[in-house]
Design an enzyme around this catalytic site. Structure first.
Site, PDB file in Angstrom:
ATOM      1  N   SER A   1       0.937  -1.223  -0.006  1.00 13.41           N
ATOM      2  CA  SER A   1      -0.012  -0.017  -0.124  1.00 13.41           C
ATOM      3  C   SER A   1       0.870   1.417  -0.011  1.00 13.41           C
ATOM      4  CB  SER A   1      -0.985   0.042   1.381  1.00 13.41           C
ATOM      5  OG  SER A   1      -0.408  -0.185   2.494  1.00 13.41           O
TER       6      SER A   1
ATOM      7  N   HIS B   1      -2.239  -8.931   1.610  1.00  9.03           N
ATOM      8  CA  HIS B   1      -1.801  -7.628   2.460  1.00  9.03           C
ATOM      9  C   HIS B   1      -3.063  -7.333   3.470  1.00  9.03           C
ATOM     10  CE1 HIS B   1       0.157  -3.867   3.194  1.00  9.03           C
ATOM     11  NE2 HIS B   1      -0.204  -3.330   2.296  1.00  9.03           N
TER      12      HIS B   1
ATOM     13  N   HIS C   1       5.480 -13.151   6.775  1.00 10.85           N
ATOM     14  CA  HIS C   1       5.691 -11.650   6.272  1.00 10.85           C
ATOM     15  C   HIS C   1       6.928 -11.609   5.088  1.00 10.85           C
ATOM     16  CE1 HIS C   1       6.322  -7.586   6.885  1.00 10.85           C
ATOM     17  NE2 HIS C   1       5.121  -7.492   7.378  1.00 10.85           N
TER      18      HIS C   1
ATOM     19  N   ARG D   1       3.583  -5.430  16.529  1.00 10.52           N
ATOM     20  CA  ARG D   1       1.926  -4.888  16.458  1.00 10.52           C
ATOM     21  C   ARG D   1       1.064  -5.964  16.996  1.00 10.52           C
ATOM     22  NH1 ARG D   1       1.883  -3.163  10.259  1.00 10.52           N
ATOM     23  NH2 ARG D   1       2.611  -5.221  10.166  1.00 10.52           N
TER      24      ARG D   1
ATOM     25  N   ASP E   1      -2.059  -8.888  11.187  1.00 12.38           N
ATOM     26  CA  ASP E   1      -3.599  -9.324  11.118  1.00 12.38           C
ATOM     27  C   ASP E   1      -3.948 -10.456  11.855  1.00 12.38           C
ATOM     28  OD1 ASP E   1      -3.794  -7.210   9.013  1.00 12.38           O
ATOM     29  OD2 ASP E   1      -2.940  -8.278   7.284  1.00 12.38           O
TER      30      ASP E   1
HETATM   31  C1  LIG Z   1      -0.486  -5.890   7.159  1.00  7.69           C
HETATM   32  C2  LIG Z   1       0.429  -7.046   6.066  1.00  7.69           C
HETATM   33  O1  LIG Z   1       0.270  -6.982   5.063  1.00  7.69           O
HETATM   34  S1  LIG Z   1       0.899  -8.525   6.904  1.00  7.69           S
HETATM   35  C3  LIG Z   1       0.664  -9.903   5.793  1.00  7.69           C
HETATM   36  C4  LIG Z   1      -0.784 -10.252   5.748  1.00  7.69           C
HETATM   37  N1  LIG Z   1      -1.045 -11.398   4.714  1.00  7.69           N
HETATM   38  C5  LIG Z   1      -1.096 -12.725   5.343  1.00  7.69           C
HETATM   39  O2  LIG Z   1      -1.375 -12.811   6.559  1.00  7.69           O
HETATM   40  C6  LIG Z   1      -1.569 -13.766   4.250  1.00  7.69           C
HETATM   41  C7  LIG Z   1      -0.911 -15.054   4.784  1.00  7.69           C
HETATM   42  N2  LIG Z   1       0.791 -15.016   4.441  1.00  7.69           N
HETATM   43  C8  LIG Z   1       1.463 -14.987   3.243  1.00  7.69           C
HETATM   44  O3  LIG Z   1       0.630 -15.221   2.340  1.00  7.69           O
HETATM   45  C9  LIG Z   1       2.799 -14.578   3.352  1.00  7.69           C
HETATM   46  O4  LIG Z   1       3.377 -14.824   4.276  1.00  7.69           O
HETATM   47  C10 LIG Z   1       2.996 -13.135   2.832  1.00  7.69           C
HETATM   48  C11 LIG Z   1       2.245 -12.571   1.482  1.00  7.69           C
HETATM   49  C12 LIG Z   1       2.635 -12.188   3.779  1.00  7.69           C
HETATM   50  C13 LIG Z   1       4.468 -13.036   2.658  1.00  7.69           C
HETATM   51  O5  LIG Z   1       5.058 -13.738   1.305  1.00  7.69           O
HETATM   52  P1  LIG Z   1       6.494 -14.159   1.155  1.00  7.69           P
HETATM   53  O6  LIG Z   1       7.366 -12.937   1.233  1.00  7.69           O
HETATM   54  O7  LIG Z   1       6.452 -14.429  -0.273  1.00  7.69           O
HETATM   55  O8  LIG Z   1       6.650 -15.266   2.064  1.00  7.69           O
HETATM   56  P2  LIG Z   1       7.777 -16.384   1.934  1.00  7.69           P
HETATM   57  O9  LIG Z   1       8.993 -15.913   1.320  1.00  7.69           O
HETATM   58  O10 LIG Z   1       7.886 -16.937   3.550  1.00  7.69           O
HETATM   59  O11 LIG Z   1       6.810 -17.601   1.055  1.00  7.69           O
HETATM   60  C14 LIG Z   1       7.527 -18.907   0.787  1.00  7.69           C
HETATM   61  C15 LIG Z   1       6.467 -20.000   0.641  1.00  7.69           C
HETATM   62  O12 LIG Z   1       5.879 -19.896   1.737  1.00  7.69           O
HETATM   63  C16 LIG Z   1       4.510 -19.692   1.460  1.00  7.69           C
HETATM   64  N3  LIG Z   1       3.848 -19.063   2.663  1.00  7.69           N
HETATM   65  C17 LIG Z   1       3.911 -18.000   3.203  1.00  7.69           C
HETATM   66  N4  LIG Z   1       3.198 -17.699   4.288  1.00  7.69           N
HETATM   67  C18 LIG Z   1       2.492 -18.830   4.302  1.00  7.69           C
HETATM   68  C19 LIG Z   1       1.279 -18.861   5.233  1.00  7.69           C
HETATM   69  N5  LIG Z   1       0.869 -18.172   6.052  1.00  7.69           N
HETATM   70  N6  LIG Z   1       0.592 -20.057   5.296  1.00  7.69           N
HETATM   71  C20 LIG Z   1       1.207 -21.122   4.005  1.00  7.69           C
HETATM   72  N7  LIG Z   1       1.944 -20.789   3.382  1.00  7.69           N
HETATM   73  C21 LIG Z   1       2.796 -19.662   3.378  1.00  7.69           C
HETATM   74  C22 LIG Z   1       4.289 -19.029   0.363  1.00  7.69           C
HETATM   75  O13 LIG Z   1       2.874 -19.018  -0.325  1.00  7.69           O
HETATM   76  C23 LIG Z   1       5.352 -19.320  -0.565  1.00  7.69           C
HETATM   77  O14 LIG Z   1       4.925 -20.636  -0.905  1.00  7.69           O
HETATM   78  P3  LIG Z   1       5.338 -20.963  -2.608  1.00  7.69           P
HETATM   79  O15 LIG Z   1       6.793 -21.250  -2.322  1.00  7.69           O
HETATM   80  O16 LIG Z   1       4.677 -22.115  -3.004  1.00  7.69           O
HETATM   81  O17 LIG Z   1       4.932 -19.798  -3.434  1.00  7.69           O
HETATM   82  O1  LIG Z   2       5.234  -4.668   5.643  1.00  6.50           O
HETATM   83  C1  LIG Z   2       4.517  -5.321   5.100  1.00  6.50           C
HETATM   84  O2  LIG Z   2       4.797  -5.776   3.597  1.00  6.50           O
HETATM   85  C2  LIG Z   2       3.273  -5.693   5.108  1.00  6.50           C
HETATM   86  C3  LIG Z   2       2.750  -5.141   6.562  1.00  6.50           C
HETATM   87  O3  LIG Z   2       2.921  -5.619   7.673  1.00  6.50           O
HETATM   88  C4  LIG Z   2       2.360  -3.907   6.655  1.00  6.50           C
HETATM   89  O4  LIG Z   2       2.237  -3.152   5.600  1.00  6.50           O
HETATM   90  O5  LIG Z   2       1.768  -3.333   7.737  1.00  6.50           O
END
Ligand SMILES: CC(=O)SCCNC(=O)CCNC(=O)[C@H](O)C(C)(C)COP(=O)(O)OP(=O)(O)OC[C@H]1O[C@@H](n2cnc3c(N)ncnc32)[C@H](O)[C@@H]1OP(=O)(O)O
Ligand SMILES: O=C([O-])CC(=O)C(=O)O
Length: 458
Positions: free
Chosen positions: A263, A293, A339, A348, A396
């Site tokens: 964002s 996100h 993350h 947080r 989250d």
């Molecule tokens: C405020 C925010 O934005 S905080 C983030 C909120 N999002 C979530 O909680 C959704 C669940 N989490 C995720 O999807 C991921 O952890 C993300 C998008 C936050 C970060 O993604 P990345 O930096 O790509 O994570 P990472 O490098 O650890 O990913 C490696 C693998 O682990 C998987 N993985 C990462 N987190 C998770 C999870 N919570 N559950 C299952 N699998 C996961 C990825 O999908 C990826 O799989 P792939 O190799 O088959 O594509």
């Molecule tokens: O930092 C990030 O990529 C996601 C996150 O936790 C936020 O935007 O608050």
């Protein structure tokens, strides 16, 4: 970096504040020349100095780990989490002024810190709250626009559309048409930014009312209340002090997470074209609305509620483990975990959990307890699953359960609250990017063939 008005007593965790009544604009204006000088000197001395190299994995991996953005207001350490101008969340909880009669830091004091690098005095915080309340009325045509949206439009879609439409108000855009000078950009960007943040409570509360309580009267803005005091009141929770305090903490905490998150990065990119703050922030909202996100907070509640329905509120650790494995084996991510940068539990998340630990009703709440129990087993399961680089919870994972406990149960609305918050960091960057004269953002892309050629030749 602390202000001259705020001192941390040596060796103690106490902050002492002295009265100061400068406006936010005064403080930013004072800070700009020094930062401009710093940038100029850095450019003159180090424009060609390398601070790292680019790996193929950066290019194909969503630019993870690439230090390629300037963002001053906060820095995310993978282990420690976020610091706002050097202050950790516990530091901020101690230093930043709360609402009158409240305990939790409020978004106004966080906005002041982000914008100026300084901790505001009590008087400065109150003056900013008053200024925002005075600016906070939603223009009639925006109210009409929002009322015309079908109630089944996702609340985030409504918020993004309405914020974009508000660019009709933009003084930045009007001044640009009249030929404003580059040195004036930041002042108009600041004016738009304050007007934008000021109307978010009225706008976001209207979206909530229309979607879930059509016909219910919306209270007028109360000029004596802080931003979240008004927001909570307009949402219909003004007499729930505990929820209102939670919202203050929530909205202050989610304000900024350095520059690379989707964002913040979007607002920065769009703003770099000299789109006004309304358009830039509306774009950010659509990035926030993705389930990887900000929308994850909606998904967490949906997922935890489904878990509760299936295995009950008093589920054992083994039952939760089994549920987690079923989620993973069905190919879904566990929402609220993992993350892009963090490699430890999100501070947080910890701060919001600590809030729960101070309220007996939250400690007893079935949904809050289930979220906590999930945290006790999920990292182990995710480690064993072996994919995610970070098996720990992000913010989250917990932000929605308190809202749910207090009756704000329409979880499709949760990301809107995040959206009200994230404006703090995005508008800060928009103002500073204009003050520092940062250019149009335009990275070089490469085709797959060129990338292969470059990698083979390296
Ligand atoms: C405020 C925010 O934005 S905080 C983030 C909120 N999002 C979530 O909680 C959704 C669940 N989490 C995720 O999807 C991921 O952890 C993300 C998008 C936050 C970060 O993604 P990345 O930096 O790509 O994570 P990472 O490098 O650890 O990913 C490696 C693998 O682990 C998987 N993985 C990462 N987190 C998770 C999870 N919570 N559950 C299952 N699998 C996961 C990825 O999908 C990826 O799989 P792939 O190799 O088959 O594509
Ligand atoms: O930092 C990030 O990529 C996601 C996150 O936790 C936020 O935007 O608050």
């Amino acid at each position: 970096m602390l202000s001259s008005q705020t001192l941390r007593l040596a060796g103690s965790r106490k902050f002492v504040r002295f009265a100061s009544t400068k406006t936010l604009k005064d403080v930013i204006k004072e800070a700009i020349p020094k930062k401009q000088e710093q940038l100029k000197a850095l450019k003159a001395k180090h424009a060609n100095t390398s601070i790292g190299d680019i790996k193929v994995e950066n290019v194909i991996g969503g630019m993870r780990g690439l230090r390629a953005m300037l963002w001053d207001s906060s820095v995310l350490d993978p282990q420690e989490g976020i610091r706002f101008h050097g202050l950790s969340i516990p530091d901020c909880k101690k230093a930043l002024p709360a609402a009158a009669g409240g305990k939790e830091m409020i978004p106004e004091s966080m906005l002041w810190l982000l914008m100026s690098g300084k901790v505001p005095s009590e008087a400065e915080t109150r003056a900013l709250s008053k200024d925002l309340a005075e600016r906070g009325k939603l223009p009639d045509y925006i109210a009409k626009l929002v009322d015309s949206f079908p109630s089944h439009l996702h609340p985030m879609t409504q918020l993004g559309m309405a914020v974009a439409a508000m660019n009709h108000e933009s003084v930045f855009q009007k001044a640009y048409e009249k030929g404003m000078k580059k040195t004036e950009y930041w002042e108009y960007a600041l004016e738009d930014s304050l007007n934008l943040i000021a109307v978010l409570p009225s706008l976001a509360a209207r979206i909530y009312r229309n979607a879930y309580y059509p016909g219910r009267a919306l209270p007028e803005l109360d000029q004596s209340l802080d931003l979240v005091g008004n927001y909570s009141n307009m949402l219909g929770y003004g007499n729930n002090e505990s929820l209102t305090e939670y919202l203050r903490l929530y909205i202050a905490l989610h304000g900024d997470h350095e520059g690379g998150n989707a964002s913040a990065h979007t607002a920065h990119l769009v703003g770099s074209t000299l789109s006004d703050p309304y358009l830039s922030y509306s774009a950010a909202l659509f990035a926030l609305a993705g389930p990887l996100h900000g929308l994850a907070n909606q998904e967490v509640l949906r997922w935890q509620m489904a878990m509760q329905k299936e295995i009950g509120s008093e589920a054992t650790h083994d039952q939760i483990k089994d549920y987690l494995w079923r989620t993973l084996k069905s190919g879904q991510v566990v929402p609220g975990y993992g993350h892009g940068v963090l490699r430890n539990p999100d501070p947080r998340f910890i701060a919001l959990q600590e809030f729960c630990d101070t309220k007996p009703e939250l400690m007893e709440s079935p949904i809050v307890r289930l979220v906590k129990k999930t945290y006790e087993v999920a990292p182990g399961v995710l480690l064993e699953h072996g994919k995610t680089k970070n098996p720990y919870p992000n913010v989250d994972a917990t932000s929605g359960c308190v809202l749910h406990h207090y009756g704000l149960q329409e979880f499709k609305y949760y990301t809107v609250i995040f959206g009200v918050s994230r404006a703090l960091g995005c508008i800060t960057q928009l103002v500073w990017a204009r003050a520092l004269g940062l250019p149009l953002e335009r990275p070089k892309s490469v085709s797959l063939d060129v990338l292969e050629k470059l990698a083979n030749a390296a």
